[in-house]
Design an enzyme around this catalytic site. Structure first.
Site, short mmCIF file in Angstrom:
data_model
loop_
_atom_site.label_atom_id
_atom_site.label_comp_id
_atom_site.label_asym_id
_atom_site.label_seq_id
_atom_site.Cartn_x
_atom_site.Cartn_y
_atom_site.Cartn_z
N SER A 50 67.14 54.02 76.79
CA SER A 50 65.74 54.44 76.98
C SER A 50 64.75 53.78 76.03
O SER A 50 63.56 53.79 76.29
CB SER A 50 65.61 55.96 76.88
OG SER A 50 65.74 56.38 75.55
N LYS A 90 62.52 58.56 70.65
CA LYS A 90 61.43 58.24 71.58
C LYS A 90 60.22 57.76 70.80
O LYS A 90 60.12 57.92 69.60
CB LYS A 90 61.03 59.48 72.40
CG LYS A 90 62.15 60.12 73.18
CD LYS A 90 62.68 59.22 74.27
CE LYS A 90 63.88 59.87 74.95
NZ LYS A 90 64.64 58.94 75.73
#
Length: 187
Positions: A50, A90
């Site tokens: 990700s 993230k």
């Protein structure tokens, strides 16, 4: 002298004293480095694609805990949110008061394209992700992975409390060919 022909250390030999003098400082340096690694920074393993291409699955990164309030663009580690016991890495896309909208996997923050995402080519039959504008509440941050089509992030679970941000990723330390500091510029 030994019967087997081997050398026996001579009491007071300067090379033995030098070796002993080096062992203690080197041991102390090692203890300090390990202490810094686990007290000042926390090592974390990247799991999944990700954050590609910035962080790859399997990279080991150093996280700086307690660095202050997250800023837009920071790559952070979130603990226990939204999955208890699991760390997520993230990028902070929105901070309190920001308006975040997603069009075709591109984040639009306060009306401008966010600079960090890398929307990759979508697989056949996959629809680009869209999200209507949301305002980031006080005490939370809006997170997205850089590899938007495959990231599980705030688009799925909403803004996360700042209290669940463990810290900011400051460097990739392993594997050695990928070792580098993350550049946050002067802010």
């Amino acid at each position: 002298m030994a019967i087997d022909g081997g050398a026996t250390p001579v009491a007071g030999r300067s090379s033995d004293r030098l070796a002993a003098a080096l062992v203690i400082p080197l041991t102390l340096v090692l203890v300090v480095l390990i202490g810094l690694l686990y007290v000042v920074f926390r090592p974390v393993r990247v799991d999944g694609p990700s954050m590609e291409p910035v962080l790859l699955s399997g990279d080991r990164v150093l996280v700086q805990p307690g660095y202050g309030f997250p800023r837009r663009g920071d790559v952070v580690v979130v603990t226990d949110e939204p999955r208890p016991g699991e760390d997520l890495i993230k990028r902070v896309v929105g901070v309190p008061g920001d308006t975040v909208e997603v069009r075709d996997d591109v984040a639009i923050v306060n009306g401008e394209n966010e600079a960090y995402g890398f929307p990759l080519t979508l697989a056949a039959g996959t629809r680009p992700y869209r999200l209507p504008a949301v305002t980031v509440p006080m005490g939370t941050v809006y997170l997205m992975g850089d590899n938007r089509p495959v990231s599980f992030d705030s688009r799925d679970f909403g803004p996360v409390p700042v209290d669940s941000v463990m810290g900011r990723v400051v460097a990739v330390i392993l594997p050695p060919p990928r070792a580098h500091a993350l550049d946050y510029g002067t802010r």
